[in-house]
Design a protein around this motif. Structure first.
Motif, PDB file in Angstrom:
ATOM      1  N   ILE A  10      29.396  28.111   4.102  1.00 43.59           N
ATOM      2  CA  ILE A  10      29.049  29.029   3.199  1.00 43.59           C
ATOM      3  C   ILE A  10      28.764  30.466   4.454  1.00 43.59           C
ATOM      4  O   ILE A  10      27.879  30.318   5.042  1.00 43.59           O
ATOM      5  N   ILE A  11      29.406  31.577   3.955  1.00 44.76           N
ATOM      6  CA  ILE A  11      29.110  32.674   4.894  1.00 44.76           C
ATOM      7  C   ILE A  11      28.209  33.570   4.165  1.00 44.76           C
ATOM      8  O   ILE A  11      28.453  34.200   3.198  1.00 44.76           O
ATOM      9  N   ASP A  90      36.636  36.008  11.727  1.00 44.45           N
ATOM     10  CA  ASP A  90      38.077  35.436  11.077  1.00 44.45           C
ATOM     11  C   ASP A  90      37.873  33.766  10.273  1.00 44.45           C
ATOM     12  O   ASP A  90      37.288  33.049  10.786  1.00 44.45           O
ATOM     13  N   VAL A  91      38.597  33.780   9.430  1.00 45.54           N
ATOM     14  CA  VAL A  91      38.994  32.550   8.398  1.00 45.54           C
ATOM     15  C   VAL A  91      40.374  32.486   8.427  1.00 45.54           C
ATOM     16  O   VAL A  91      41.023  33.410   7.791  1.00 45.54           O
ATOM     17  N   ASP A  93      44.381  30.946   7.624  1.00 47.28           N
ATOM     18  CA  ASP A  93      44.833  30.134   6.252  1.00 47.28           C
ATOM     19  C   ASP A  93      44.504  28.598   6.514  1.00 47.28           C
ATOM     20  O   ASP A  93      44.457  27.914   5.548  1.00 47.28           O
ATOM     21  N   ASP A  94      44.504  28.160   7.740  1.00 47.29           N
ATOM     22  CA  ASP A  94      44.070  26.656   7.965  1.00 47.29           C
ATOM     23  C   ASP A  94      42.804  26.266   7.881  1.00 47.29           C
ATOM     24  O   ASP A  94      42.218  25.176   8.383  1.00 47.29           O
ATOM     25  N   LYS A  95      41.808  27.359   7.528  1.00 50.19           N
ATOM     26  CA  LYS A  95      40.458  27.288   7.374  1.00 50.19           C
ATOM     27  C   LYS A  95      39.634  26.924   8.694  1.00 50.19           C
ATOM     28  O   LYS A  95      38.653  26.077   8.387  1.00 50.19           O
ATOM     29  N   VAL A  96      40.160  27.403   9.497  1.00 50.48           N
ATOM     30  CA  VAL A  96      39.409  27.538  10.742  1.00 50.48           C
ATOM     31  C   VAL A  96      38.647  28.995  10.873  1.00 50.48           C
ATOM     32  O   VAL A  96      39.078  29.881  10.467  1.00 50.48           O
ATOM     33  N   ILE A  97      37.386  28.705  11.161  1.00 49.15           N
ATOM     34  CA  ILE A  97      36.397  29.925  10.906  1.00 49.15           C
ATOM     35  C   ILE A  97      35.856  30.350  12.619  1.00 49.15           C
ATOM     36  O   ILE A  97      35.462  29.367  13.149  1.00 49.15           O
TER      37      ILE A  97
END
Length: 98
Positions: A10-11, A90-91, A93-97
């Motif tokens: 959660i951001i 950044d987030v 498309d591969d869900k790397v934050i």
């Protein structure tokens, strides 16, 4: 690079983010992380010193900081991890934050 996998990240550690984390935990999600860019949780409500918050959710009239504190207490009670002073850049498309 330090990579950790979570079910939900959660951001934002304002009341909406805290409430989302609490509800996710209540429904059985264990790997939750809250990221907050500020030095403390609570969001903009920390500036709202007037009362009127909390009537529906907590059944009592609270100021903004009191309302945020109720959520923060519950997050701590449920042992949901929080990272303060953490800006999300950044987030992918591969869900790397980042």
């Amino acid at each position: 690079m330090n990579t950790v996998n979570y079910d939900i990240v959660i951001i934002g550690g304002g009341p909406a983010g805290l409430a989302a984390a609490i509800e996710a935990k209540k429904t059985g999600t264990d790997k939750i992380l809250i990221l907050e860019r500020d030095t403390r949780l609570g969001g903009i409500l920390l500036q709202c010193i007037h009362n009127g918050f909390g009537l529906h959710r907590f059944k009592e009239e609270l100021t903004g900081p009191e309302y945020a504190w109720k959520y923060e207490q519950k997050v701590r009670e449920l042992n949901i991890p929080v990272k303060l002073n953490t800006m999300v850049l950044d987030v992918t498309d591969d869900k790397v934050i980042t």
